[in-house]
Design an enzyme around this catalytic site. Structure first.
Site, mmCIF file in Angstrom:
data_model
loop_
_atom_site.group_PDB
_atom_site.id
_atom_site.type_symbol
_atom_site.label_atom_id
_atom_site.label_comp_id
_atom_site.label_asym_id
_atom_site.label_seq_id
_atom_site.Cartn_x
_atom_site.Cartn_y
_atom_site.Cartn_z
ATOM 1 N N MET A 69 13.151 -2.373 15.403
ATOM 2 C CA MET A 69 12.148 -1.506 16.021
ATOM 3 C C MET A 69 11.933 -0.160 15.308
ATOM 4 O O MET A 69 11.359 0.752 15.891
ATOM 5 C CB MET A 69 12.506 -1.271 17.505
ATOM 6 C CG MET A 69 12.512 -2.551 18.330
ATOM 7 S SD MET A 69 11.009 -3.548 18.165
ATOM 8 C CE MET A 69 9.905 -2.607 19.201
ATOM 9 N N ASN A 116 14.844 -14.352 17.531
ATOM 10 C CA ASN A 116 14.280 -14.746 16.229
ATOM 11 C C ASN A 116 15.393 -14.921 15.196
ATOM 12 O O ASN A 116 15.396 -15.872 14.418
ATOM 13 C CB ASN A 116 13.264 -13.706 15.748
ATOM 14 C CG ASN A 116 11.875 -13.951 16.309
ATOM 15 O OD1 ASN A 116 11.204 -14.908 15.919
ATOM 16 N ND2 ASN A 116 11.458 -13.114 17.241
ATOM 17 N N LYS A 131 14.893 11.038 8.603
ATOM 18 C CA LYS A 131 14.592 9.631 8.326
ATOM 19 C C LYS A 131 15.117 9.220 6.938
ATOM 20 O O LYS A 131 15.690 8.159 6.765
ATOM 21 C CB LYS A 131 13.069 9.467 8.404
ATOM 22 C CG LYS A 131 12.556 8.054 8.276
ATOM 23 C CD LYS A 131 11.045 8.030 8.494
ATOM 24 C CE LYS A 131 10.456 6.708 8.079
ATOM 25 N NZ LYS A 131 9.969 5.879 9.146
ATOM 26 N N HIS A 151 5.613 -10.037 13.722
ATOM 27 C CA HIS A 151 4.939 -9.205 14.731
ATOM 28 C C HIS A 151 4.238 -10.120 15.734
ATOM 29 O O HIS A 151 3.541 -11.054 15.330
ATOM 30 C CB HIS A 151 3.929 -8.266 14.068
ATOM 31 C CG HIS A 151 3.293 -7.338 15.042
ATOM 32 N ND1 HIS A 151 3.949 -6.241 15.565
ATOM 33 C CD2 HIS A 151 2.076 -7.370 15.646
ATOM 34 C CE1 HIS A 151 3.163 -5.632 16.434
ATOM 35 N NE2 HIS A 151 2.017 -6.294 16.509
HETATM 36 C C1 GRF Z 1 9.729 -10.285 19.013
HETATM 37 O O1 GRF Z 1 8.640 -10.559 19.849
HETATM 38 C C2 GRF Z 1 9.284 -9.659 17.734
HETATM 39 O O2 GRF Z 1 8.088 -10.160 17.261
HETATM 40 C C3 GRF Z 1 9.102 -8.225 18.171
HETATM 41 O O3 GRF Z 1 10.200 -7.973 19.008
HETATM 42 C C4 GRF Z 1 10.614 -9.193 19.609
HETATM 43 C C5 GRF Z 1 12.054 -9.380 19.262
HETATM 44 O O4 GRF Z 1 12.601 -10.465 19.924
HETATM 45 N N1 GRF Z 1 8.981 -7.334 17.040
HETATM 46 P P1 GRF Z 1 14.030 -11.018 19.492
HETATM 47 O O5 GRF Z 1 14.948 -9.822 19.342
HETATM 48 O O6 GRF Z 1 13.883 -11.777 18.221
HETATM 49 O O7 GRF Z 1 14.456 -11.884 20.643
#
Ligand code: GRF
Length: 202
Positions: free
Chosen positions: A91, A13, A66, A110
């Protein structure tokens, strides 16, 4: 507007955002100031470097509170003066310590049609549930898990011969398009918020 991107993994992404930026298809964005990863071996870091973007590696220490981790995150990113932070496969659930510094200025992608299938492996959850349609969502981030106001959603229909992997891959393809569209909307200020509803284009 200057933006920063947070990742934890493969960074496809993030790479799609960078590609759109360098091909002048990311309206409203003047600079991608950094890519930050909370995982030191995230494959996305190498991708960011290939684009010539500054990378920051900031893992949470074992037993670190945290709040303390988020204070370090704030200290790491605030010198850049970014007005938008994009969580692209990051994450960790951010708490008030970090969010208070960037209220309304953090968005997340998401891989489901929220509010269905929050949390990890949303695509697998949807597949196992037997849905006919899932998709992806870009939303503002608040202190709840995958819970802030929705900016854009894109449905993806499951084909009868889809496997978990093919369904996930077709959702990911749409994520790459949707996230950049949402970044442009927010960067251009091309939206207003009425309660939880994000009105795009006014
Ligand atoms: C994606 O599917 C995003 O929506 C989810 O984790 C994945 C990350 O993929 N939260 P990348 O690291 O962008 O390849």
């Amino acid at each position: 507007m200057k933006i920063g991107i947070f990742i934890s993994g493969t960074g496809t992404n993030m790479a799609a955002i960078c590609r759109n930026f360098f091909e002048n298809r990311l309206t409203g964005v003047d600079e991608i100031s950094f890519v930050l990863s909370d995982k030191k071996n995230a494959p996305g870091l190498e991708k960011a470097e290939k684009f010539g973007i500054k990378t920051i590696i900031l893992p949470k220490k074992k037993d670190e509170a945290k709040e303390d981790y988020e204070t370090r995150l704030l200290e790491a990113v605030s010198p850049f003066g970014t007005k938008l932070i994009v969580l692209a496969g990051f994450m960790k659930v951010l708490g008030t310590t970090f969010l208070s510094g960037y209220e309304g200025k953090i968005i997340n992608i998401h891989p489901s049609l929220l509010p269905s299938f929050k949390g990890v492996d949303a695509q697998g959850q949807a597949f196992d549930y037997g849905v006919k349609v899932s998709g992806c969502t870009v939303h503002f981030v608040d202190e709840t898990l995958d819970g802030g106001p929705i900016i854009l959603q894109q449905p993806v229909f499951r084909q009868d011969d889809d496997t978990n992997e093919t369904f996930k891959a077709r959702i990911l393809e749409q994520e790459h398009i949707l996230l950049s569209r949402a970044i442009s909307i927010v960067s251009c200020g091309n939206y207003s918020i009425n309660g939880r509803y994000v009105l795009v284009g006014r």
